[in-house]
Design an enzyme around this catalytic site. Structure first.
Site, mmCIF file in Angstrom:
data_model
loop_
_atom_site.group_PDB
_atom_site.id
_atom_site.type_symbol
_atom_site.label_atom_id
_atom_site.label_comp_id
_atom_site.label_asym_id
_atom_site.label_seq_id
_atom_site.Cartn_x
_atom_site.Cartn_y
_atom_site.Cartn_z
ATOM 1 N N LYS A 81 0.849 -1.205 0.000
ATOM 2 C CA LYS A 81 0.000 0.000 0.000
ATOM 3 C C LYS A 81 0.879 1.247 0.000
ATOM 4 C CE LYS A 81 -3.139 2.589 3.024
ATOM 5 N NZ LYS A 81 -3.806 2.608 4.355
ATOM 6 N N ASP A 115 -2.689 10.559 3.723
ATOM 7 C CA ASP A 115 -4.114 10.227 3.795
ATOM 8 C C ASP A 115 -4.854 11.268 4.626
ATOM 9 O OD1 ASP A 115 -6.578 9.034 3.750
ATOM 10 O OD2 ASP A 115 -6.087 7.506 5.237
ATOM 11 N N LYS A 150 -10.246 13.121 8.148
ATOM 12 C CA LYS A 150 -9.771 12.810 9.487
ATOM 13 C C LYS A 150 -9.705 14.085 10.319
ATOM 14 C CE LYS A 150 -6.546 9.167 7.921
ATOM 15 N NZ LYS A 150 -7.012 8.005 8.695
ATOM 16 N N ASP A 155 1.485 6.366 5.790
ATOM 17 C CA ASP A 155 0.480 5.487 5.200
ATOM 18 C C ASP A 155 0.980 4.770 3.957
ATOM 19 O OD1 ASP A 155 -1.971 4.397 5.780
ATOM 20 O OD2 ASP A 155 -3.103 5.782 4.516
ATOM 21 N N ASP A 191 -12.283 7.143 3.907
ATOM 22 C CA ASP A 191 -11.060 6.928 4.690
ATOM 23 C C ASP A 191 -10.668 5.455 4.735
ATOM 24 O OD1 ASP A 191 -8.883 7.684 6.190
ATOM 25 O OD2 ASP A 191 -9.953 7.708 8.105
ATOM 26 N N GLU A 223 -9.560 3.833 2.149
ATOM 27 C CA GLU A 223 -9.086 3.894 0.772
ATOM 28 C C GLU A 223 -8.007 2.875 0.448
ATOM 29 O OE1 GLU A 223 -5.690 5.200 2.685
ATOM 30 O OE2 GLU A 223 -7.772 5.683 3.158
ATOM 31 N N ARG A 244 -7.678 -0.266 1.123
ATOM 32 C CA ARG A 244 -8.155 -1.561 0.632
ATOM 33 C C ARG A 244 -8.640 -1.464 -0.818
ATOM 34 N NH1 ARG A 244 -12.381 -1.853 5.400
ATOM 35 N NH2 ARG A 244 -10.595 -0.741 6.284
#
Length: 447
Positions: free
Chosen positions: A215, A220, A227, A238, A297, A299, A301
């Site tokens: 990933k 993010d 967030k 991230d 949020d 995202e 996956r």
């Protein structure tokens, strides 16, 4: 100019001061209450009032991290040291010291680290490759998003491929739609820098196929489900899954393991602007399934789903993905123990064993099929977040599992990629997780 002389660093078991110490050093240790307590560093007086070396406490054998000597490296002043005493496996001891000596000095005046002389009996090449792998992952994670957006991250991977003489393939921007990576495109299209999927391969085509997926969300915001400010403070990390995948790829290539390695890294920034994807949108994934967006949020996956579908198309022997995926994983197991999910229980047990041996712990969690109902959708094949707050790490893994059908085995590591507090072999900040565990397993099978 004469080379600086190294100082002794003597590892001491609890209540086992070595008889080789001089009478003066024994007296000094006793006067200071040093008995080999775990993690305690005691300077020894030298001639003429100088420093004569150090004692370092290992503690008791049954209460000792495998990388305990990393704590000594973090505490020692810059200089050269030679290891003595009862330190166990020489390769692990040398590895621990060098992992503990890591510093991220890109944005401050560099400070020389403590340097360990070669340890007799240690596999120096193995230590070098695992240190290089860990440092690569740590440096990338620690770099803030203003210096490591999607374009800069691609450049880092290009530099990696150049070092290893590999060809890099990049699909970016609207080309992602043309080549059927709609979820990667949707997540990254609102950012100033285009989303992309980078891919490289190494090894002989006839060897077992091992594919790594990481990933690569360089920052993010949470997207339109934004967030809170406190939740964004660590979001430069991230892309920690991708960073660790690169470190693992380095170890595999440097060791010359008998695998055909393929690496897939979807890179995006989850930003907010007019084109941002929205809660309630329906995305069609690479594998043809439809995904309702319950939360922007969730995202990671989504981009992994498209990359995993691509990985799965060639029916590899093993797919391993790494991702800083869920806060639920940290709630369940804390920052130091990443959940491991796998379609092969025997493989999961072997990964936990190799990880435990090198202080790279993993813990198997269940792909509990009944929880798949938590991410059901009334209007699409699946929801990316679902309505329930329960079992978030498990439901994320179940979401990813939908994109793996043909691979012989699949492993998902929901890593944190961050050390909130320094511990032996892991200074504060971006950290490696899963590299030594997976590499150790592959080395046992494919050396």
């Amino acid at each position: 100019m004469a080379k600086s002389k190294s100082l002794p660093l003597i590892a001491v078991e609890q209540e086992a001061l070595p008889a080789t110490l001089t009478a003066a050093d024994l007296q000094w240790a006793k006067a200071n209450g040093f008995t080999g307590q775990r993690g305690r560093l005691l300077a020894l007086p030298g001639e003429g009032g100088g420093l004569g070396g150090h004692l370092f406490g290992l503690g008791k054998p049954d209460d000792r991290p495998a990388l305990i000597l990393g704590q000594a490296a973090a505490a020692l002043e810059p200089g050269k040291y030679r290891l003595g005493g009862s330190f166990g496996d020489p390769t692990l001891a040398a590895l621990a010291f060098r992992l503990g000596a890591y510093r991220f000095d890109r944005y401050r005046k560099p400070r020389d680290p403590a340097v360990l002389e070669p340890v007799e009996g240690a596999d120096a090449a193995e230590v070098d490759r695992l240190v290089d792998a860990a440092y690569l992952a740590r440096d990338l994670i620690n770099t803030p998003a203003n210096d490591l957006g999607p374009e800069a991250f691609e450049k880092e991977i290009r530099a990696f491929c150049k070092r290893h003489k590999l060809d890099l393939k990049v699909i970016a921007g609207d080309e992602l739609l043309k080549q059927n990576f709609p979820m990667i495109h949707a997540v990254g299209r609102a950012a100033a820098e285009a989303p992309r999927l980078v891919e490289f391969s190494w090894g002989k085509a006839k060897d077992p196929k091992v594919t790594l997926v990481g990933k690569g969300v360089t920052f993010d915001t949470g997207g339109l489900d934004i967030k809170p400010s406190a939740g964004m403070l660590l979001m430069k990390k991230d892309m920690g899954g991708a960073a660790n995948v690169l470190g693992l790829a380095h170890a595999i290539i440097d060791a010359g393991l008998r695998v055909r390695l393929r690496v897939l890294i979807p890179i995006v920034e989850n930003a907010i602007s007019g084109p941002a994807f929205r809660p309630g949108d329906i995305l069609r994934a690479r594998n043809g399934s439809t995904v309702e967006i319950g939360n922007t949020d969730a995202e990671g996956r989504l981009i992994l789903g498209d990359a995993l579908a691509l990985a799965d198309e060639e029916s590899p022997d093993l797919i391993v993905d790494m991702a800083t995926l869920t806060g639920a994983a940290r709630s369940a197991l804390g920052p130091d123990l990443p959940p491991l999910y796998s379609t092969d229980d025997a493989l999961a047990r072997e990964l936990m064993a190799t990880g435990a041996a090198s202080d790279d712990p993993l813990w198997q969690m269940p792909l509990w099929a009944p929880y798949d109902a938590m991410i059901s959708s009334k209007i699409a094949d699946v929801n990316n977040a679902g309505a329930s707050a329960f079992a978030g790490s498990i439901t994320a893994a179940l979401f990813l599992k939908r994109f793996v059908k043909q691979a012989k085995a699949w492993v998902h590591l929901d890593i944190y990629g961050w050390a909130p507090e320094a511990r032996p072999g892991r200074p504060f900040g971006g950290t490696d997780q899963g590299i030594r565990a997976v590499y150790g397993y592959l080395k046992q099978r494919y050396s």
